[in-house]
Structures are given as C-alpha cells and as structure tokens.
Design an enzyme around this catalytic site. Sequence first.
Site, PDB file in Angstrom:
ATOM      1  CB  SER A   1      70.606  44.244  -1.827  1.00  0.00           C
ATOM      2  OG  SER A   1      69.692  43.195  -1.623  1.00  0.00           O
ATOM      3  CB  SER A   2      65.392  44.193  -3.569  1.00  0.00           C
ATOM      4  OG  SER A   2      65.696  42.817  -3.423  1.00  0.00           O
ATOM      5  CB  CYS A   3      67.569  42.628   1.386  1.00  0.00           C
ATOM      6  SG  CYS A   3      69.251  43.217   1.646  1.00  0.00           S
TER       7      CYS A   3
ATOM      8  CE1 TYR B   1      74.942  42.082   1.168  1.00  0.00           C
ATOM      9  CE2 TYR B   1      72.597  42.165   0.718  1.00  0.00           C
ATOM     10  CZ  TYR B   1      73.899  42.213   0.274  1.00  0.00           C
ATOM     11  OH  TYR B   1      74.162  42.405  -1.062  1.00  0.00           O
TER      12      TYR B   1
ATOM     13  CE  LYS C   1      75.370  45.443  -0.672  1.00  0.00           C
ATOM     14  NZ  LYS C   1      76.465  45.887  -1.577  1.00  0.00           N
TER      15      LYS C   1
ATOM     16  CG  HIS D   1      71.192  34.764  -3.763  1.00  0.00           C
ATOM     17  ND1 HIS D   1      72.455  35.192  -4.067  1.00  0.00           N
ATOM     18  CD2 HIS D   1      70.733  35.593  -2.791  1.00  0.00           C
ATOM     19  CE1 HIS D   1      72.758  36.238  -3.309  1.00  0.00           C
ATOM     20  NE2 HIS D   1      71.732  36.502  -2.531  1.00  0.00           N
TER      21      HIS D   1
END
Length: 310
Positions: free
Chosen positions: A109-111, A138, A142, A181
């Site tokens: 994920s981009s997070c 989270y 990842k 989201h």
Amino acid sequence: MMEKHSKIYVAGGRGMVGSAIIRKLRAEGFDNILSPTSSELDLRKQIEVENFFSKEKPEYVFLAAAKVGGILANNIYRADFIYENLMIESNVIHQSYVQGVKKLLFLGSSCIYPKLAPQPLKEEALLSGYLEETNEPYAIAKIAGIKLCESYRRQYGCDFISAMPTNLYGPNDNYDLKNSHVIPALIRKFREAQSSSIPFVEVWGTGAPLREFLHVDDLADACLFLMLNYSDNEFINVGTGHELTIHELALLIKGIIGYAGEVKFDSSKPDGTPRKLMDSTKLKKLGWQPSIDLREGLENICLEEVQRKW
C-alpha cells in the site's frame, strides 16, 4: 513463465483487488485458479495455510489478501490491522517458500511511505521518516510484508516480488461508512443524500489533501504484467501520476451522481497525509501504464452502484 494451465493461487480472491486479478487472469486464458473463501481457509491460522499449500502446491501466488479500511477503521481497530495483516502475509509467504512456489507477488500500500516524504513518492523513500499516525499499524504490517519478500529472496533465492499500489477504487469495493475508503464513502453519501433529499453531505477533513486514484482493473493488469516481466529485490510503485484534492474529488462525484445539495467539510476530523502521489517511473520504464481515466472509472462505478442495497 506462467503457462495457461499453471496452478495459480489468488489469496483474497473475494476482495476488490483479488477479484480483479481473477477477472484479468481468466480474461487472459489462465484456467487453473485457486481462490478459497476465508471460511474455507483462514489465512491468519498457520496450520490451515500449511495444510492448504501442502495439499494444493500452487505454482504462482498473488497475495492480495489483507484486512483493509479507511482512516476511521485504521485508527480504531489498530491492533486488528497490524495483527491480522502480519499473520496473513507471514503464513502465505513462508509456505510459498516451503512448498517451492515459483513466483509470488505481494501487494502492499502507498501508506508505507513517511507522512512527509518528498513528493512524488519514490521507492527509496521507504523508512526515511515517521509514518502517518492514523494508519501506522497497517503501514508497519505492509512494510513487514515487503521485507519478508526481500529476505526470502536474499536468503533462499525465492522469486518473491512486491508491488505498492496507490489508492484504489472499483468493483467489489467496501461501502460500509465505518470501514470504507474515501471514494466508496462519498458515492454512498451522495447517493443516500440524493434519494432522501438531504440538503447537504458532510465530508471528513478540510478537503485539502491531495490523492491519486487507480482503478482496480488497471492494478490487476499491472500485477499480471509484473508477474510476467519483473523479478527484482526492490518493490515497485503502481500509480497513475495524476492527483486531485479531496474537495475536487467530492465535487466530481457529486456532479456524476447529479446531487444538487451542498458539500460541507468537517475540519474537526483528521485529514491524514497531506499529499500522497506515487512516482511510478520504474513501472512505466518497464512498459506499463494505466488505461482507465478517473472520470470514466467513477462514472462506471456510480452507474453500477445505482441498485446497491447498503
């Protein structure tokens, strides 16, 4: 190379990403796809994953299974998000090594990037600063998945790769306002306000944060492309290169739906990361780029959701 009859396991095949990958694989003629439901295979449980891999012996794995949610869910269910994602990825990646899977693609994920990392986000920015606090558990899970793939590659020579998609939307999204989201949340809010003649829709935050959005069918196309064409230790970003503010997004969805009321932004609610644009130069240099325009994608999704019962 994956053959049309190769045994392919798509973990998370009932979710938005996993189901898109299955659609793509079938469209390309792959006909030996495994995708048990969570009730048939609990990926959080080591013994169940061990038994599944031992029995089925998949040749290729797309690891799209994850516990996901929006800013509210990430902030409330912090322990669930880090525990469940760590267990899922650890069990699947380890058993892929044990059973000699030929290639695995892990989806992150981009997070994972630091909250204030230079924009657009390059792969080398990983672990260069503090994470966004609201989804830190989270993100850490990842990051651990990326490092698992890197480590099994380095120690055992496993062909395990990782891809980091930007914010996603598309068919089979989650429209629960507590866990969704931003795009599905906005679509539901505007739909309900329109059908009930509610005079305004409230949107979390100031509307100022910038976000990039990728249609999940484009992601599925990128995943197959990477599985067939990429093999390296470094993870790779998957994005569009285009961004807009949450305010602009809200007005775009409002216009597509045809809602005539007002949009109000609640600045007492968190904005999250100020900006999150992926640098997808590496992937574009390999020869892949997205094909679905945001407006086109949103129009199709809004049309599909007309009959949805929340």
